[in-house]
Write a protein that holds these residues in place. Structure first.
Motif, mmCIF file in Angstrom:
data_model
loop_
_atom_site.group_PDB
_atom_site.id
_atom_site.type_symbol
_atom_site.label_atom_id
_atom_site.label_comp_id
_atom_site.label_asym_id
_atom_site.label_seq_id
_atom_site.Cartn_x
_atom_site.Cartn_y
_atom_site.Cartn_z
ATOM 1 N N THR A 278 14.092 -2.620 9.728
ATOM 2 C CA THR A 278 15.508 -3.151 10.060
ATOM 3 C C THR A 278 16.379 -1.895 10.419
ATOM 4 O OG1 THR A 278 16.448 -3.133 7.850
ATOM 5 C CG2 THR A 278 15.782 -5.202 8.566
ATOM 6 N N SER A 279 15.816 -0.643 9.798
ATOM 7 C CA SER A 279 16.916 0.646 10.089
ATOM 8 C C SER A 279 18.085 0.568 9.466
ATOM 9 C CB SER A 279 17.054 0.870 11.757
ATOM 10 O OG SER A 279 15.686 1.373 12.285
ATOM 11 N N SER A 280 18.436 -0.358 8.815
ATOM 12 C CA SER A 280 19.924 -0.690 8.000
ATOM 13 C C SER A 280 19.678 -0.746 6.541
ATOM 14 C CB SER A 280 20.232 -1.960 8.707
ATOM 15 O OG SER A 280 21.390 -2.402 8.090
ATOM 16 N N SER A 281 20.344 0.062 5.924
ATOM 17 C CA SER A 281 20.604 0.120 4.410
ATOM 18 C C SER A 281 21.457 -1.127 4.272
ATOM 19 C CB SER A 281 21.793 1.176 4.096
ATOM 20 O OG SER A 281 20.919 2.392 4.250
ATOM 21 N N ASN A 282 22.436 -1.566 4.773
ATOM 22 C CA ASN A 282 23.209 -2.923 4.674
ATOM 23 C C ASN A 282 22.267 -4.011 4.476
ATOM 24 O OD1 ASN A 282 25.371 -1.371 4.281
ATOM 25 N ND2 ASN A 282 26.371 -2.248 6.312
ATOM 26 N N GLY A 317 18.525 10.651 3.517
ATOM 27 C CA GLY A 317 17.696 10.609 4.429
ATOM 28 C C GLY A 317 18.667 11.153 5.820
ATOM 29 N N THR A 318 19.600 10.268 5.790
ATOM 30 C CA THR A 318 20.474 10.534 6.920
ATOM 31 C C THR A 318 21.136 12.046 6.725
ATOM 32 O OG1 THR A 318 20.980 8.281 7.259
ATOM 33 C CG2 THR A 318 22.776 9.980 7.947
ATOM 34 N N ALA A 319 21.400 12.430 5.588
ATOM 35 C CA ALA A 319 22.076 13.839 5.483
ATOM 36 C C ALA A 319 20.932 14.753 6.034
ATOM 37 C CB ALA A 319 22.540 14.158 4.009
ATOM 38 N N GLY A 358 25.746 1.898 7.166
ATOM 39 C CA GLY A 358 24.299 1.512 6.845
ATOM 40 C C GLY A 358 23.973 0.544 7.986
ATOM 41 N N VAL A 359 24.009 0.975 9.336
ATOM 42 C CA VAL A 359 23.725 0.146 10.488
ATOM 43 C C VAL A 359 22.588 0.966 11.211
ATOM 44 C CG1 VAL A 359 25.490 -1.306 10.320
ATOM 45 C CG2 VAL A 359 25.505 0.558 11.649
ATOM 46 N N PRO A 360 21.725 0.407 12.096
ATOM 47 C CA PRO A 360 21.111 1.317 13.045
ATOM 48 C C PRO A 360 21.816 2.294 13.871
ATOM 49 C CG PRO A 360 20.199 -1.116 13.142
ATOM 50 C CD PRO A 360 21.580 -1.034 12.289
ATOM 51 N N GLY A 361 21.516 3.434 13.854
ATOM 52 C CA GLY A 361 22.034 4.644 14.661
ATOM 53 C C GLY A 361 23.393 4.970 13.938
ATOM 54 N N GLY A 362 23.764 4.387 13.066
ATOM 55 C CA GLY A 362 25.075 4.743 12.244
ATOM 56 C C GLY A 362 25.512 6.258 12.009
ATOM 57 N N SER A 363 24.449 6.828 11.931
ATOM 58 C CA SER A 363 24.846 8.354 12.025
ATOM 59 C C SER A 363 25.176 9.213 13.002
ATOM 60 C CB SER A 363 23.864 9.084 10.989
ATOM 61 O OG SER A 363 22.581 8.894 11.708
ATOM 62 N N ILE A 364 24.837 8.423 14.146
ATOM 63 C CA ILE A 364 25.050 9.576 15.703
ATOM 64 C C ILE A 364 26.435 10.288 15.709
ATOM 65 C CG2 ILE A 364 24.733 9.279 18.151
ATOM 66 C CD1 ILE A 364 21.987 9.682 16.575
ATOM 67 N N LEU A 391 12.995 7.813 14.015
ATOM 68 C CA LEU A 391 13.520 8.582 13.019
ATOM 69 C C LEU A 391 14.759 7.582 12.025
ATOM 70 C CD1 LEU A 391 14.603 11.844 15.036
ATOM 71 C CD2 LEU A 391 12.645 11.161 13.776
ATOM 72 N N ASP A 392 15.292 6.875 12.708
ATOM 73 C CA ASP A 392 16.277 6.087 12.033
ATOM 74 C C ASP A 392 15.604 5.185 10.981
ATOM 75 O OD1 ASP A 392 18.533 4.745 11.297
ATOM 76 O OD2 ASP A 392 19.087 4.178 13.130
ATOM 77 N N MET A 393 14.421 4.664 11.445
ATOM 78 C CA MET A 393 13.597 3.798 10.591
ATOM 79 C C MET A 393 13.078 4.493 9.437
ATOM 80 S SD MET A 393 11.734 2.225 13.962
ATOM 81 C CE MET A 393 10.187 1.231 13.229
ATOM 82 N N CYS A 394 12.857 5.757 9.765
ATOM 83 C CA CYS A 394 12.030 6.664 8.609
ATOM 84 C C CYS A 394 13.145 7.086 7.646
ATOM 85 C CB CYS A 394 11.301 7.906 9.051
ATOM 86 S SG CYS A 394 10.079 7.578 10.145
ATOM 87 N N ARG A 395 14.402 7.436 8.105
ATOM 88 C CA ARG A 395 15.483 7.848 7.201
ATOM 89 C C ARG A 395 16.046 6.961 6.525
ATOM 90 N NH1 ARG A 395 18.091 8.922 12.579
ATOM 91 N NH2 ARG A 395 19.800 7.670 12.885
ATOM 92 N N THR A 396 15.999 5.565 6.967
ATOM 93 C CA THR A 396 16.600 4.438 6.462
ATOM 94 C C THR A 396 15.586 4.033 5.029
ATOM 95 O OG1 THR A 396 17.551 3.490 8.320
ATOM 96 C CG2 THR A 396 17.622 2.304 6.547
ATOM 97 N N LEU A 398 14.200 6.454 3.216
ATOM 98 C CA LEU A 398 14.804 7.378 2.226
ATOM 99 C C LEU A 398 15.895 7.009 1.584
ATOM 100 C CD1 LEU A 398 12.915 10.123 1.758
ATOM 101 C CD2 LEU A 398 14.866 11.214 2.815
ATOM 102 N N ASN A 399 16.961 6.350 2.604
ATOM 103 C CA ASN A 399 18.131 6.011 2.027
ATOM 104 C C ASN A 399 18.304 5.257 0.847
ATOM 105 O OD1 ASN A 399 19.385 7.974 4.127
ATOM 106 N ND2 ASN A 399 19.980 6.351 5.294
ATOM 107 N N VAL A 400 17.547 4.144 1.067
ATOM 108 C CA VAL A 400 17.327 2.862 0.192
ATOM 109 C C VAL A 400 16.790 3.310 -1.053
ATOM 110 C CG1 VAL A 400 17.823 1.174 1.906
ATOM 111 C CG2 VAL A 400 15.548 1.886 1.342
HETATM 112 N N1 ASP Z 1 20.560 3.570 9.757
HETATM 113 C C1 ASP Z 1 20.822 4.371 8.477
HETATM 114 C C2 ASP Z 1 21.115 3.419 7.685
HETATM 115 O O1 ASP Z 1 21.295 2.253 7.545
HETATM 116 C C3 ASP Z 1 22.113 5.065 9.019
HETATM 117 C C4 ASP Z 1 21.592 6.087 10.025
HETATM 118 O O2 ASP Z 1 21.046 7.201 9.492
HETATM 119 O O3 ASP Z 1 21.965 5.835 11.232
HETATM 120 O O4 ASP Z 1 20.765 3.551 6.415
#
Ligand code: ASP
Length: 424
Positions: A278-282, A317-319, A358-364, A391-396, A398-400
């Motif tokens: 989902t690439s989304s923490s939410n 992951g985002t940071a 916490g959505v796809p591409g939220g960090s851009i 990259l978003d898929m992978c960092r998310t 890590l985030n969760v």
């Molecule tokens: N997609 C990431 C998340 O939902 C946020 C991001 O790094 O764009 O955790």
């Protein structure tokens, strides 16, 4: 077959079929149409079904959880440990990302014509992201807006921190008033929590299809040639994320709770797959909360407090990605960021990651802000936009996972310190 295996199967089949389709049809119109009319809408519908339950889930679990904590002192202690863990994990991951980028230096010697071409190709996306960056809140205003003037509006706008704050206050209110006054609302919230979990169960029953569709949509349309030309950058980020995920977290967990890494990852695999697809923490939050309680045995009130906060504030992951990408783009443009500037990059990446949605591409948009702060051309974002989804898929993931690590830490600390203090 157990559900988690079916979801994994959906992921694998979706990725393989998507990649094969990509290679065979090379993004032909037919493929585009199939994705736009079939897999993408189904994937989006599944994603929306998960996001749909996030607000009721946060409000019910958090208010019931806080009311169950029974004392402001305990809430304060849990809050403090949680925030300290978020800050520590995020700083560690960012510093690690910068260390790897400084060592590998994938931006050095990148073909100039390639970077020019990429910036041109993604010029309109860059412009849109710039607009978002201008509207993004940052610093003190993030703090001020935590308190919503209108909680309904905050919920409607998806302002998670504000919703969390309101739910916290509801819980505190329930705990303060007399039992006769508070119990009816507590019962409603408890019931809402049960019903929400039942809905999540239903949604997760079709997860194999949802995951398949999401992954197929991404892989079948992905610019594989782009991936190859930016391979060194992509591999550096993905490996850094992987090392943090599979080495740093287990070491921390072993130290704190004695949990074996294999066991931990096995228990949270559905969370990792959901975050990845989902690439989304939410969107992953409902699954994260369920796993925390059912698989990791974390107390409901602790998971109910830490995880919604984590999905919004704790983005390890985002940071890592933000800091490493600032450095990568600086290398591409031939800037030498000295140590103090790199320190600023770490601090800014940690702070901005708190504000990332916490959505796809939220960090851009926030990444662009950091680029601007240290004087690296923000248009450079165009260079990486094409590979960002992967990259978003992978960092998310890590985030969760970072949220679950923190919940485990807090649970542990509470077991040790808090035993017997409940309700005092
Ligand atoms: N997609 C990431 C998340 O939902 C946020 C991001 O790094 O764009 O955790």
């Amino acid at each position: 077959m157990p559900r988690h295996n079916k979801i994994l199967l959906g992921l694998v089949i979706g990725a393989v079929l998507g990649t094969v389709t990509n290679l065979l049809t090379d993004g032909s119109e037919k493929t585009q149409r199939f994705v736009a009319l079939v897999t993408e809408p189904i994937g989006k519908m599944w994603l929306s079904s998960l996001i749909m339950v996030v607000i009721p889930l946060i409000v019910s679990t958090l208010s019931v959880g806080v009311a169950a904590l029974g004392s402001l002192k305990r809430l304060g202690r849990i809050g403090l440990v949680t925030l300290a863990s978020f800050l520590l994990l995020t700083t560690l991951s960012t510093a690690f990302g910068l260390f790897v980028m400084n060592t590998v230096r994938p931006g050095q010697g990148l073909d100039r014509s390639l970077t020019e071409r990429l910036m041109q190709t993604y010029a309109s996306e860059t412009k849109t992201a710039m607009g978002f960056a201008k509207d993004s809140k940052f610093g003190i205003s993030v703090l001020v807006d935590i308190i919503p003037r209108n909680p309904i509006k905050a919920a409607a706008n998806g302002e998670m921190l504000a919703v969390i704050f309101f739910a916290l206050m509801l819980g505190i209110g329930i705990a303060i008033v007399s039992k006769e006054a508070g119990n009816p609302l507590l019962d409603v919230m408890e019931s809402l929590g049960h019903v929400t979990v039942a809905i999540i169960d239903l949604v997760m029953a079709v997860a194999p299809i949802g995951v398949f569709c999401l992954i197929f949509s991404v892989t079948s349309r992905f610019g594989l040639s782009l991936l190859v030309s930016l391979l060194k950058y992509v591999v550096t980020i993905v490996l850094s994320l992987a090392v943090f995920q599979f080495v740093a977290y287990p070491v921390i967990l072993k130290f704190v709770s004695g949990l074996s890494p294999f066991d931990f990852f096995k228990r949270i695999r559905v969370v990792m797959i959901t975050a990845f697809s989902t690439s989304s923490s939410n969107a992953t939050l409902p699954t994260t909360m369920k796993t925390s309680e059912e698989e990791l045995g974390i107390h409901k009130e602790i998971g109910g407090f830490v995880l919604p906060l984590g999905a919004t504030m704790n983005m390890n992951g985002t940071a890592l990605f933000e800091g490493a990408t600032v450095l990568f783009l600086a290398q591409v443009f031939g800037f030498n960021l000295d140590l103090p500037t790199q320190l600023i990059v770490v601090i800014m990446s940690v702070i901005t990651a708190i504000g990332v949605a916490g959505v796809p591409g939220g960090s851009i948009p926030l990444l662009m802000m950091v680029l601007g702060m240290v004087g690296v051309p923000v248009e450079g974002i165009g260079i990486i936009l094409g590979v960002d989804r992967i990259l978003d898929m992978c960092r998310t993931v890590l985030n969760v996972t970072g949220d679950l690590v923190t919940a485990t830490i807090v649970n542990r600390v509470e077991l040790r310190l808090g035993a017997g203090t409940k309700g005092t």
